[in-house]
Write an enzyme that holds these catalytic residues in place. Sequence first.
Site, PDB file in Angstrom:
ATOM      1  CD  GLU A  65      -3.039  -1.168   0.036  1.00  0.00           C
ATOM      2  OE1 GLU A  65      -3.013  -0.361  -0.675  1.00  0.00           O
ATOM      3  OE2 GLU A  65      -3.234  -2.177  -0.256  1.00  0.00           O
ATOM      4  CG  ASP A 102       2.364  -7.433  -6.015  1.00  0.00           C
ATOM      5  OD1 ASP A 102       1.791  -6.619  -5.206  1.00  0.00           O
ATOM      6  OD2 ASP A 102       1.964  -8.122  -7.003  1.00  0.00           O
TER       7      ASP A 102
END
Length: 495
Positions: A138, A207
């Site tokens: 995040e 990611d």
Amino acid sequence: MKTQCLGGPLTRALGLAVGLAVGTAAPANQSLDLPDFGSSADTAMTSAQERRLGRAFMQNVRKSLPVNDDPLLNDYISSLGNELVASSGTGAGTYTFFLIDQPVINAFAGPAGYVGVYAGLVLATHSEGELAAVMAHEIAHVTQRHLMRAVENQSQYALPTLALLVAAAILGAQVSGDVAAAAIAGVQAASLQQQINFTRDNEKEADRVGIVTLSKAGHDPFAMAGFFERLAKESRTQENNAPEFLRTHPVNTNRIADAVGRAEPYGHRQRPDSLRFHLTRADLRQRSFRRPDQAVESFRKTLKEGRYANETAEHYGLALALERSGNLTEATAETKALRAKLPQQAEMVVLDARLQRRRGDMDGALANLREALGLSPTSVPLNMAYADTLMAAGRPADALRALRLVSTERPNDPELYKLMSDAAGKSGEKGETHLYRANYLYLTGDLEPAIKQLENGLRTPGISYQAASRLQVRLEELKDEQRDLKKEGGILGSR
């Protein structure tokens, strides 16, 4: 709130997110990737405009979701988040990490670095590395400025509308059924695949960047792939009941393999979970039981059978559950044993002092907290507990001094300013009462009332020169912001 159907690029992106969140069906052969908003565009809006959008977004979050303001729980989430931010390599922006008191397995990143973590996610993780992996993902959405592309060139929307649309897209129909319906209606079939591909790129980049951050922070970089894989396996038996994380962050074998491949250059890291991770999970677990007697029974059973990850945390959870059930005698015995092992651990100190208060020993509670603060003077949870106890003891002026220290660490916490206003009022600090009340109103979205509160404060008879100066400075800041908003018309306006 009534709203017309808006059909611009932002609305289409938001419409897709909201539509999927509330269960819009898609063809069986089509992967559903919800937009985790993304951009590397630094010119979408100024820093001041982004901060305003972030505050407006957070106001919608607080209206829509049960934000947990417990100082100990939030201190842990913030500490872990800020450790990751320090390792992210950017240091860009000020982040606000907060906990949502719902059993949802998910997290989200909003504008201006507001990162929400659901209680269900903390409980679903098997290690601190797994929790850190989701938070690093995040944070990467923020550092890579992914959200900014979604709002780029959308100057036709006023700030409240744009903030509500962003909140609706991230949080789904919990924000506003009207906005969700309007946004869904704005989805055009021709733009569907484009938006999905855009999201895949964002997720892949988050990611990649998140794994680098994990490694730099000393966590196992394989924790991200491990968490993805475990959730995916568990969800196969749930189908329609799959964790929210998999709906907003779709996982397939390619994504897991990619995460493993990106982690391999860094190698495995064997980092023990922190005690605070286990204590936080124990607290959230006992809160998850509707009835305290059920929580007591659960912790007694796991302790008896030896089924726990950390024995100290399991006893802490039992002590909290016993306190909740009103069994102060046993709660005190458990807490005394915990403090004997960990005399300076903030969680134990705060619980011990709270039990002292409930037994009527106010002086003992104050002495307890004062001694702990002597060793950890900047601890937010200890200062909050001390201020709360001072207020209960009828010492608001002393409480205000403790809260002022906390405000430097938590400048965006409206509830803190509400407490400060109360403490200032009870201690006769008229000017400070208006100042803190104005800050509370401002952070909850009431700019005009905040300005009036400051103007009323300046007209208050007998306030000191120093208090008047602080009120005047804050008034000028808020009036400048009010002028900027009027001049811009929308959130972006002219550069």
